[in-house]
Motif scaffolding. Structure first.
Motif: not given
Length: 269
Positions: A76-84, A117-118, A90-92, A96-98
């Protein structure tokens, strides 16, 4: 310890190893001068790495001593951590794309425009509420002082691959037409109206161009470059963790089946 638990224990050891480069990249990121001045950018990767390490250890203990409850907690915890971790990636990548950099004729380094920049980075890093503290922190660092130690002549400096932070904060924009004395001392501008930052430049070593938009842009350029490097490590780590997690889930189900079969043979059901 059953075959499935053996597999799960090995997989958790691999997940444990995968957490090490995550922690190392987070520590590298936190040690950079720009991140030392932006506190909330410093520790997310390190914290995630340590959590993955601890959960992997819990999974290893659960598999080695056949603690099904601990194994379920691990999954359960590993699923949450992988999702985070995926959300962070994705956020980074998004923020940081522009790229606000542009080439300058006759210079090996690039200069930077803040509007390149963004919007998120501009709103959360270089807004007026945050910049005062960041500016003071940068002024107290040795980011610009190192330039005067490394470069003497103008030819050396103009051919140097200095960081975005140094390009934006430690010298005036090239368009201003200042004459080089040393990397942080410039005189006799030819065109002070070329850029608003031309009037903000100061030879006072505690001021330099820390009030300039080019300095804000340079800081964002540094952040962008560093996060893009860390993202490569995080992508490899998250692929390994997903692979480990999928096999661990299968091994956990097999372990439960083995346990039920063993009980059946012993006449418990």
């Amino acid at each position: 310890m059953g075959v499935s638990n053996n597999i799960t224990a090995i997989l958790n050891f691999i997940a444990f190893l995968a957490s090490i480069p995550i922690i190392a990249s987070g520590i590298w990121l936190a040690s950079k001068p720009d991140n030392e001045c932006i506190h909330y950018f410093r520790w997310p990767v390190v914290i995630l790495g340590f959590l993955i390490l601890l959960v992997s250890l819990a999974g290893f203990v659960g598999a080695y001593w056949n603690k099904q409850g601990l194994l379920a907690f691990y999954l359960i915890c590993m699923a949450i951590l992988i999702a985070l971790l995926l959300i962070l990636l994705v956020f980074a990548f998004t923020v940081t794309r522009p790229d606000g950099s542009y080439s300058v004729p006759g210079r090996a380094y690039k200069e930077y425009r803040i509007d390149g920049f963004s919007q998120w980075l501009r709103d959360h890093v270089t807004n007026s509420d945050n910049w005062g503290k960041i500016r003071s922190c940068l002024a107290e660092s040795d980011v610009c002082a190192r330039l005067t130690q490394n470069y003497i002549t103008s030819d050396q400096f103009f051919s140097a691959n200095i960081s975005p932070l140094q390009s934006g904060c430690c010298k005036p924009p090239t368009a201003c037409g200042y004459n080089y004395v040393n990397p942080t001392l410039w005189v006799n501008p030819a065109n002070q109206l070329a850029d608003p930052d031309c009037l903000l430049w100061s030879n006072d070593q505690s001021l330099l161009c820390y009030n300039c938009n080019s300095c804000k842009a340079g800081l964002l350029g540094n952040l962008r470059n560093e996060w893009r490097k860390v993202n490569v490590i995080l992508i490899v780590a998250v692929v390994v963790l997903i692979w480990v997690y999928v096999i661990a889930c299968s091994a956990f189900k097999n372990a439960q089946t083995e346990d039920l079969f063993r009980r059946y043979k012993q006449g418990w059901v």
